[in-house]
Scaffold this motif. Structure first.
Motif, short mmCIF file in Angstrom:
data_model
loop_
_atom_site.label_atom_id
_atom_site.label_comp_id
_atom_site.label_asym_id
_atom_site.label_seq_id
_atom_site.Cartn_x
_atom_site.Cartn_y
_atom_site.Cartn_z
N VAL A 34 0.84 -1.21 0.00
CA VAL A 34 0.00 0.00 0.00
C VAL A 34 0.87 1.25 0.00
O VAL A 34 0.64 2.20 -0.77
CB VAL A 34 -0.95 0.01 1.22
N LEU A 35 1.89 1.25 0.84
CA LEU A 35 2.78 2.41 0.93
C LEU A 35 3.57 2.61 -0.36
O LEU A 35 3.81 3.75 -0.79
CB LEU A 35 3.73 2.24 2.12
N ARG A 36 4.00 1.50 -1.00
CA ARG A 36 4.72 1.61 -2.27
C ARG A 36 3.82 2.21 -3.35
O ARG A 36 4.27 3.05 -4.14
CB ARG A 36 5.23 0.23 -2.72
N THR A 37 2.56 1.81 -3.35
CA THR A 37 1.62 2.35 -4.34
C THR A 37 1.41 3.83 -4.14
O THR A 37 1.37 4.61 -5.09
CB THR A 37 0.27 1.61 -4.24
N ILE A 38 1.26 4.24 -2.89
CA ILE A 38 1.09 5.66 -2.58
C ILE A 38 2.32 6.45 -3.01
O ILE A 38 2.21 7.58 -3.51
CB ILE A 38 0.82 5.85 -1.08
N LEU A 306 -7.82 0.93 -4.35
CA LEU A 306 -8.88 1.38 -3.46
C LEU A 306 -8.35 1.74 -2.08
O LEU A 306 -8.59 2.84 -1.57
CB LEU A 306 -9.97 0.31 -3.34
N LEU A 307 -7.60 0.81 -1.46
CA LEU A 307 -7.07 1.08 -0.13
C LEU A 307 -6.04 2.21 -0.13
O LEU A 307 -6.11 3.11 0.70
CB LEU A 307 -6.47 -0.19 0.48
N PRO A 308 -5.09 2.23 -1.09
CA PRO A 308 -4.17 3.37 -1.15
C PRO A 308 -4.91 4.69 -1.38
O PRO A 308 -4.54 5.72 -0.82
CB PRO A 308 -3.26 3.04 -2.33
N GLY A 309 -5.97 4.65 -2.21
CA GLY A 309 -6.75 5.85 -2.45
C GLY A 309 -7.43 6.35 -1.19
O GLY A 309 -7.46 7.56 -0.91
N MET A 310 -7.97 5.42 -0.40
CA MET A 310 -8.61 5.81 0.85
C MET A 310 -7.59 6.39 1.82
O MET A 310 -7.84 7.43 2.45
CB MET A 310 -9.31 4.60 1.48
N VAL A 311 -6.44 5.73 1.94
CA VAL A 311 -5.41 6.19 2.87
C VAL A 311 -4.95 7.60 2.51
O VAL A 311 -4.83 8.48 3.38
CB VAL A 311 -4.20 5.22 2.87
N LEU A 312 -4.73 7.84 1.23
CA LEU A 312 -4.25 9.16 0.80
C LEU A 312 -5.33 10.22 0.92
O LEU A 312 -5.08 11.33 1.41
CB LEU A 312 -3.75 9.07 -0.64
#
Length: 352
Positions: A34-38, A306-312
């Motif tokens: 997730v962090l790599r994607t962000i 989806l999860l990276p989008g929510m986190v950001l």
């Protein structure tokens, strides 16, 4: 200040909700991925997203500054910005955002602004703030049936509950603002009913305090009646203020290089999240906001985003806002200084 026991309880509650939020969101997920994607997003889109958070806070400060001016109180814009930061910080860390306005009144009082005036201004800020959510919620519920069926089927009970709670809040506050005598009669009758049913002991001091507090709302009714153009302008600014925060998710969407969903759909979906969680007794809507995002944006953010989008999105809209307002709350405490003990006691009574 809020008394120590209440502050400790709020802190424990905040930490508990934050921990549960992290568990519910990241349990079973590959956090490093997730962090790599962000880390691969286009950072240029995050600049206007972060600016939206600043505009959100700035919008309220302009409303406060503008309304103070109509009441012949000439406060500096930067000081009003500090008042707004104080409000957003304490609203974010207390259940049902209950700590925001009492703390704003606390700092305003230290700057020699009378409590009835501060209460009047913040009452109108709250009414217009909630009214925008009510407008959005009712507009989506009644005029966007296709949008509802496309995106909201999984959260309809929460969405309708959020709309109903916001409508109820606006109706109650409008009664206070437009019909203070009726509101006073309802509150006094309610107090007597509680006393007769022995749920509360009769205390003359409590009765007098309630009666005196209800008198303050007569000023709100008078203000609405004589400043209709001011109220109209405040509503326009509030629309701009609220949607500046909703647009954060759109910039996050573009930061991932995504396309195919209209800006209208993305912004309105984020507005739906705010409508749904605004009245729930959770600090900053933590937990429920994240999970609602994961449900209604699952067809907007493609697989794996989806999860990276929510986190950001949530990270910018809430946690950046929290850290920014926390920093300027410290600035407010230093710049405005410590008030007299009696001022603190008075504002604690307002908070209680």
């Amino acid at each position: 200040m809020l008394n120590k026991k209440k502050s400790i309880a709020n802190t424990i509650f905040l930490v508990l909700i934050f921990a549960l939020t992290l568990y519910s969101v990241f349990h079973g997920e590959d956090l490093p991925a997730v962090l790599r994607t962000i880390g691969e997003v286009n950072p240029w889109y995050l600049i206007p997203g972060t600016a939206g958070v600043i505009l959100f806070i700035w919008g309220e400060s302009i409303i406060i500054w503008y309304m103070f001016g109509t009441l012949d109180i000439h406060e500096k814009k930067r000081t009003c910005f500090l008042y707004s930061c104080v409000g957003f910080f304490f609203s974010a860390v207390t259940p049902s955002a209950s700590g925001g306005q009492p703390m704003q009144i606390y700092y305003m009082r230290k700057n020699k602004i009378p409590i009835p005036v501060a209460t009047l201004v913040l009452m109108i800020v709250t009414i217009t703030y909630k009214s925008v959510l009510v407008f959005v919620g009712l507009f989506v519920a009644f005029f966007q049936r296709g949008f509802v069926h496309k995106y909201l089927e999984g959260i309809l009970p929460i969405f309708y509950l959020g709309v109903a709670l916001n409508v109820g809040c606006c109706v109650a506050m409008s009664i206070l603002a437009f019909h203070p005598e009726l509101a006073k009669w309802i509150m006094m009758k309610g107090l007597r009913l509680l006393e007769k049913s022995r749920l509360m002991k009769h205390k003359e001091k409590r009765t007098k305090k309630l009666a005196d507090s209800m008198e303050q709302y007569k000023a709100t009714a008078a203000y609405f009646g004589t400043h209709k153009k001011v109220i109209f302008n405040v509503i326009l600014i509030t629309f701009f203020q609220r949607f500046s925060l909703f647009f954060v998710t759109w910039f996050v969407y573009k930061a991932f290089g995504l396309h195919g969903t209209s800006i209208y759909d993305v912004v309105m979906l984020q507005a739906v999240v705010s409508v749904s969680v605004d009245m729930l007794p959770l600090p900053g809507g933590m937990g429920i906001s994240e999970n609602l995002f994961l449900i209604i944006f699952k067809t907007v953010f493609t697989a794996g985003l989806l999860l990276p989008g929510m986190v950001l999105s949530r990270g910018i809209a809430f946690y950046v806002q929290l850290l920014f307002s926390a920093t300027l709350t410290l600035v407010a405490h230093v710049r405005i200084g410590r008030g007299r003990e009696e001022t603190t006691e008075t504002c604690e009574q307002q908070a209680g």
